[in-house]
Design an enzyme around this catalytic site. Sequence first.
Site, PDB file in Angstrom:
ATOM      1  N   LYS A   1       0.827  -1.217   0.000  1.00  0.00           N
ATOM      2  CA  LYS A   1       0.000   0.000   0.000  1.00  0.00           C
ATOM      3  C   LYS A   1       0.863   1.268   0.000  1.00  0.00           C
ATOM      4  O   LYS A   1       0.616   2.181  -0.776  1.00  0.00           O
ATOM      5  CB  LYS A   1      -0.912   0.042   1.252  1.00  0.00           C
ATOM      6  CG  LYS A   1      -1.853  -1.126   1.382  1.00  0.00           C
ATOM      7  CD  LYS A   1      -2.789  -0.947   2.577  1.00  0.00           C
ATOM      8  CE  LYS A   1      -2.086  -0.979   3.930  1.00  0.00           C
ATOM      9  NZ  LYS A   1      -1.495  -2.306   4.280  1.00  0.00           N
TER      10      LYS A   1
ATOM     11  N   ARG B   1      -9.350   1.322   9.400  1.00  0.00           N
ATOM     12  CA  ARG B   1      -8.948  -0.046   9.726  1.00  0.00           C
ATOM     13  C   ARG B   1      -9.945  -0.723  10.639  1.00  0.00           C
ATOM     14  O   ARG B   1      -9.700  -1.847  11.071  1.00  0.00           O
ATOM     15  CB  ARG B   1      -7.608   0.005  10.445  1.00  0.00           C
ATOM     16  CG  ARG B   1      -6.430  -0.522   9.617  1.00  0.00           C
ATOM     17  CD  ARG B   1      -5.198  -0.162  10.369  1.00  0.00           C
ATOM     18  NE  ARG B   1      -4.046  -0.945  10.253  1.00  0.00           N
ATOM     19  CZ  ARG B   1      -2.931  -0.529   9.654  1.00  0.00           C
ATOM     20  NH1 ARG B   1      -2.899   0.588   8.990  1.00  0.00           N
ATOM     21  NH2 ARG B   1      -1.863  -1.267   9.715  1.00  0.00           N
TER      22      ARG B   1
ATOM     23  N   ARG C   1      11.547  -6.834   4.787  1.00  0.00           N
ATOM     24  CA  ARG C   1      11.497  -5.407   5.132  1.00  0.00           C
ATOM     25  C   ARG C   1      12.156  -5.172   6.493  1.00  0.00           C
ATOM     26  O   ARG C   1      12.803  -4.154   6.703  1.00  0.00           O
ATOM     27  CB  ARG C   1      10.039  -4.917   5.142  1.00  0.00           C
ATOM     28  CG  ARG C   1       9.927  -3.421   5.334  1.00  0.00           C
ATOM     29  CD  ARG C   1       8.523  -2.919   5.079  1.00  0.00           C
ATOM     30  NE  ARG C   1       7.627  -3.250   6.171  1.00  0.00           N
ATOM     31  CZ  ARG C   1       6.313  -2.989   6.166  1.00  0.00           C
ATOM     32  NH1 ARG C   1       5.762  -2.418   5.115  1.00  0.00           N
ATOM     33  NH2 ARG C   1       5.566  -3.286   7.189  1.00  0.00           N
TER      34      ARG C   1
ATOM     35  N   ARG D   1      12.143  -1.958  10.774  1.00  0.00           N
ATOM     36  CA  ARG D   1      10.915  -1.585  11.480  1.00  0.00           C
ATOM     37  C   ARG D   1      10.693  -2.521  12.653  1.00  0.00           C
ATOM     38  O   ARG D   1      10.686  -3.734  12.482  1.00  0.00           O
ATOM     39  CB  ARG D   1       9.727  -1.643  10.515  1.00  0.00           C
ATOM     40  CG  ARG D   1       9.226  -0.276  10.142  1.00  0.00           C
ATOM     41  CD  ARG D   1       8.071  -0.359   9.201  1.00  0.00           C
ATOM     42  NE  ARG D   1       6.853  -0.846   9.849  1.00  0.00           N
ATOM     43  CZ  ARG D   1       5.654  -0.759   9.302  1.00  0.00           C
ATOM     44  NH1 ARG D   1       5.520  -0.205   8.120  1.00  0.00           N
ATOM     45  NH2 ARG D   1       4.598  -1.219   9.929  1.00  0.00           N
TER      46      ARG D   1
ATOM     47  N   ARG E   1      -0.564  -8.552  13.600  1.00  0.00           N
ATOM     48  CA  ARG E   1      -1.063  -7.594  12.601  1.00  0.00           C
ATOM     49  C   ARG E   1      -1.944  -8.289  11.558  1.00  0.00           C
ATOM     50  O   ARG E   1      -2.926  -7.730  11.093  1.00  0.00           O
ATOM     51  CB  ARG E   1       0.114  -6.847  11.963  1.00  0.00           C
ATOM     52  CG  ARG E   1       0.694  -5.819  12.942  1.00  0.00           C
ATOM     53  CD  ARG E   1       2.142  -5.488  12.653  1.00  0.00           C
ATOM     54  NE  ARG E   1       2.340  -4.865  11.377  1.00  0.00           N
ATOM     55  CZ  ARG E   1       3.474  -4.969  10.674  1.00  0.00           C
ATOM     56  NH1 ARG E   1       4.482  -5.676  11.125  1.00  0.00           N
ATOM     57  NH2 ARG E   1       3.573  -4.364   9.517  1.00  0.00           N
TER      58      ARG E   1
HETATM   59  P1  AMP Z   1       1.177   0.411   9.133  1.00  0.00           P
HETATM   60  O1  AMP Z   1       2.430   1.114   8.812  1.00  0.00           O
HETATM   61  O2  AMP Z   1      -0.004   0.933   8.379  1.00  0.00           O
HETATM   62  O3  AMP Z   1       1.298  -1.081   9.051  1.00  0.00           O
HETATM   63  O4  AMP Z   1       0.859   0.741  10.667  1.00  0.00           O
HETATM   64  C1  AMP Z   1       1.761   0.407  11.715  1.00  0.00           C
HETATM   65  C2  AMP Z   1       1.020   0.406  13.051  1.00  0.00           C
HETATM   66  O5  AMP Z   1       0.475   1.710  13.317  1.00  0.00           O
HETATM   67  C3  AMP Z   1      -0.184  -0.526  13.131  1.00  0.00           C
HETATM   68  O6  AMP Z   1       0.190  -1.866  13.439  1.00  0.00           O
HETATM   69  C4  AMP Z   1      -0.991   0.130  14.251  1.00  0.00           C
HETATM   70  O7  AMP Z   1      -0.441  -0.128  15.523  1.00  0.00           O
HETATM   71  C5  AMP Z   1      -0.805   1.611  13.932  1.00  0.00           C
HETATM   72  N1  AMP Z   1      -1.834   2.098  12.981  1.00  0.00           N
HETATM   73  C6  AMP Z   1      -1.645   2.490  11.694  1.00  0.00           C
HETATM   74  N2  AMP Z   1      -2.800   2.857  11.130  1.00  0.00           N
HETATM   75  C7  AMP Z   1      -3.762   2.685  12.078  1.00  0.00           C
HETATM   76  C8  AMP Z   1      -5.164   2.880  12.114  1.00  0.00           C
HETATM   77  N3  AMP Z   1      -5.846   3.313  11.029  1.00  0.00           N
HETATM   78  N4  AMP Z   1      -5.811   2.600  13.269  1.00  0.00           N
HETATM   79  C9  AMP Z   1      -5.160   2.175  14.359  1.00  0.00           C
HETATM   80  N5  AMP Z   1      -3.839   1.950  14.395  1.00  0.00           N
HETATM   81  C10 AMP Z   1      -3.134   2.205  13.271  1.00  0.00           C
END
Ligand code: AMP
Length: 189
Positions: A14, A89, A128, A134, A145
């Site tokens: 994404k 989400r 990654r 990360r 996740r």
């Molecule tokens: P991502 O980079 O999108 O995978 O997000 C990394 C982490 O940030 C996720 O595992 C959540 O802990 C938090 N996070 C990102 N987007 C959201 C969201 N829309 N709602 C809640 N937590 C989020």
Amino acid sequence: MAYIILMGPPGAGKGTQAKLLQERLGIPQVSTGDLFRYNLKNNTELGKLAKSYMEAGELVPDEVTVAMVRDRLAQDDAQAGALLDGFPRSPAQADALSELLSELGGSVNHVLVIEVDQEELIQRLLKRAELEGRKDDNEETIRTRMRVYKESTAPLIAYYEERGNVTHIDGQESIEEVNSKLVEAIESH
Ligand code: AMP
């Protein structure tokens, strides 16, 4: 105004695709994960609040996330719309988004779901972890996740399908191929 949601499991690409699309479409990528990571790095109050959830791979509470997106969408560069990456989400976030967009005079125009097999996702995320370091790209957190995606986020696809604006894209091909399919889907929508 165009508000486009990029949806898909962790590791589907994404963020990579949103970065490629933003210039072409003239609307910015709004990634809640990137916004949280920025706050974490700068040790802001928001970052401190989000830290434990992110490290566990769980969702940061909806109120916090929605307030952050509200601020971001009010900024000058997002006046023509945004490419939402990693938001909404959860069903509560999807409801909050439609309320927020109607206040801004817009709506969700298109939802693009990038699909990749679970095994491939795990391989990508572990790779990654090596490349970007990360903290949440470790096996245990990846599993959480994936579960959170299946339980809280995937049901949103049906929610948007009822509104008739979802396109599914095969995310297993090269970055360029996935990108051209996304562009084609957006342009023909
Ligand atoms: P991502 O980079 O999108 O995978 O997000 C990394 C982490 O940030 C996720 O595992 C959540 O802990 C938090 N996070 C990102 N987007 C959201 C969201 N829309 N709602 C809640 N937590 C989020």
